[in-house]
Design a protein around this motif. Structure first.
Motif: not given
Lengths: 252, 409
Positions: A41-42, A244-248, A250-252, B282, B285, B288, B349, B355, B357
């Protein structure tokens, strides 16, 4: 009784995926269904983005939520701390897959992840889901412990190579692949790890190398806040990190 | 419809077969639903034997539970809701609801059977379940308790229906079965909610409120199903109904209960989405993503808010046409809700493969849609069968005059 656990040193891991391949060969995995995976992942954005990787076997939790939800007892924990699936009891409801926070479980009958579908190229016999050309000896197959080529419509996952570790001499603090006497009892991913980033041993023994490393190098666990208490510890040092994050974003 | 209701099993079988040659609404539903059931079942079995569960678009890499589980939940909660609505008269003594009680119980049985059938076809080893679950005794598993309570629920529903068939409405035993059935169904639907609500690792599902939501939205689904089926049974013409039922169908009491339930469920959904969008934890999301799908808006605005307004408007709430439209929309909305709720809880996910995104996409496969058709057609076929064979508008004779007066208000 031992409580088997794994330590993965993220500063040493080079992301070569030899562990993934060794696991696949040892455990007759279908191509793409990696019981042991290395997640790439990046982090950050261009021009300061970093490519990172994270090796992720089953965490063999102390309090496994997959076991708590299983309606039949097919998922269970052995006395030596390993979480396994009894393929003779699994009804394929997939509740354990839903309950596992680490996403380490696989259902046998799904769309092929790699073409062509190896289940059709090497068709299975006697309830086996397929017939891999490099399969383990029949004598080692053990469906009660989720070892071998899995049957149709059940859930499978990493067993810490239970067919190897369960044969280890009692009281062994660490299964060190450098020791010729212990090599055959050590999980395949640990044996094959070229940079020596993986360690396997008895977490209940304070004198074991894994216990000392967890203490000395501040071993951390993945998603520890969920309370599953994994028996896989990561050493992050200065360079590594446990995501620790699901890497999305969040943008509402 | 002038029928002679069969008294023996052989008469029932010949009555069911005779329906293929009859021409009335129930017979049309019977013939069509049997045809759709056979066709969809044949397709599902063909796919399961040739492709196995790979014919489903679910995957270990994202959405493990798809439309089949959503369909099961949809039917199981309709069943629970119908049992609770039947309890209005059989347990709580609201006599004006007696004319729908027997139909509610029959519909609760058939929707539960339809739900179980879809679930069995989704499971890897449905027959193994029959011994592995009772022998396993996994009391920590919400799924174990869901199975226990829904099995008890089905057993009690069958006994209650048998008693109603024998016109035993008021014996102590009949009351006991009704009370026990009410308790079983609260536990069953609550446990079905807890099956999802226990999942701390999936924050979109997590919390005991999920159980409460399942019970309440189940009652709403049941209300929509009974309103729709009552009108369907009489060809959408209230003139064909027996008087106590007509008074109930044309009165404003059932629509007012219906409107209240829609309002509660709507509030629940909107507050849930508010919390979901506001929270930073977490895994939230998915809310959204939910907001961006047209299905969510169809569900909330077209299938819930619109029927809510219809059933609040005095002229519409007593008009059978609008009652039918509102109930159809609510049933559609509840199906969308079950699917969206189950999928959205999984498609953020966690830790799997390369991973991800983005939210993992999921669309049901053709086989999965055929399974939805199996559920709907099985429920409709069994419903039509019951409507033809068991006089579903029957009610205790002595109570009916009082019930009529109550329904008139």
């Amino acid at each position: 009784m031992a409580k088997w656990g794994m330590v993965i040193d993220l500063e040493k891991c080079v992301g070569c995926q030899a562990c993934t391949v060794a696991c696949g060969m040892e455990n007759n995995r279908l191509p793409g269904e990696n019981w042991q995976d290395v997640i790439f992942f990046t982090e950050g954005t261009y021009p300061s983005a970093q490519l990172k990787w994270f090796p992720r076997p089953c965490q063999h939790c102390e309090n496994p939520s997959c076991m708590a939800v299983c309606p039949t007892g097919a998922t269970y924990k052995t006395e030596d701390g390993v979480v396994l699936v009894d393929w003779d009891k699994c009804i394929g409801c997939k509740y354990c897959m839903v309950a596992c926070p680490y996403g380490v479980r696989f259902y046998t009958d799904e769309k092929p992840l790699v073409a062509p579908d190896m289940r059709k190229v090497h068709e299975g016999k006697e309830s086996h889901s397929w017939n891999p050309p490099w399969k383990m000896p029949d004598a080692r197959e053990d469906w009660k412990h989720g070892v071998g080529i899995q049957p149709h419509d059940v859930v499978s996952k990493c067993t810490f190579c239970y067919h190897r570790i369960s044969k280890a001499p009692k009281g062994t603090p660490d299964l060190d692949p450098q020791d010729p006497k212990l090599r055959e009892f050590t999980p395949a991913c640990v044996v094959t790890c070229a940079p020596g980033a993986r360690f396997f041993g008895d977490l209940s023994n304070p004198e074991s190398n894994v216990s000392r490393m967890i203490g000395d190098k501040r071993g951390v666990r993945l998603l520890d806040q969920l309370g599953n208490k994994p028996q896989v510890y990561y050493l992050t040092g200065d360079g590594g990190a446990v995501p620790s994050s699901r890497a999305i974003n969040k943008k509402v | 419809m002038n029928f002679t209701y069969p008294k023996t099993p052989s008469e029932a079988v010949s009555g069911a077969l005779k329906m293929f040659g009859e021409s009335h609404t129930t017979a049309t539903i019977w013939k069509l639903s049997v045809a759709v059931l056979l066709a969809s079942l044949a397709f599902v079995f063909y796919m399961l034997f040739t492709e196995g569960h790979a014919a489903f678009n679910t995957s270990s890499d994202g959405v493990n539970w798809g439309s089949a589980i959503a369909t099961y939940v949809f039917f199981a909660l309709i069943s629970s809701g119908l049992t609770i609505i039947a309890s209005l008269s059989t347990v709580f003594g609201f006599k004006q609801f007696y004319p729908i009680a027997k139909r509610c119980i029959w519909l609760a049985i058939v929707t539960l059977i339809a739900g179980f059938s879809v679930l069995a076809l989704e499971l890897g080893h449905p027959f193994r379940m029959l011994w592995a679950v009772p022998l396993g005794m996994q009391i920590h598993s919400p799924m174990f308790w869901m199975g226990v309570f829904y099995t008890i629920d089905l057993g009690l529903l069958l006994v209650k229906f048998y008693l109603m068939w024998k016109e035993d409405w008021d014996s102590p035993f009949s009351h006991f079965i009704g009370n026990a059935g009410f308790m079983a169904v609260i536990l069953a639907s609550g446990m079905l909610g807890l099956l999802f609500g226990s999942m701390a690792m999936r924050p979109m599902w997590f919390g005991s409120a999920t159980s409460v939501f399942y019970i309440l939205s189940g009652v709403l689904s049941g209300a929509a199903a009974i309103v729709f089926s009552v009108h369907l049974a009489y060809g959408f013409n209230t003139k064909n109904m027996p008087e106590p039922l007509r008074l109930l169908a044309q009165g404003d009491q059932l629509p007012k209960v219906f409107a209240t339930l829609i309002g509660i469920v709507l509030l629940f959904l909107l507050t849930r989405i508010w919390v979901g969008l506001w929270s930073n934890i977490d895994g939230m999301e998915g809310f959204v993503a939910l907001l961006k799908t047209p299905w969510f808006h169809i569900e909330v605005w077209v299938c819930l808010a619109l029927p809510f307004l219809m059933m609040l408007t005095p002229s519409m709430q007593v008009d059978p046409k609008w009652q039918v439209r509102a109930s159809f929309l609510v049933l559609l909305g509840m199906f969308i809700e079950r699917l969206q709720f189950i999928v959205a809880g999984q498609n953020v996910p966690m830790f799997k493969g390369t991973w991800m995104n983005a939210v993992t996409p999921y669309t049901p496969s053709l086989t999965e849609w055929a399974l939805v058709a199996v559920g709907i057609s099985a429920a409709l076929a069994l419903y039509a069968l019951g409507d033809r064979l068991f006089n579903l508008s029957d009610a205790p004779k002595v109570s009916m005059e009082a019930a009529g007066q109550l329904a008139r208000g």
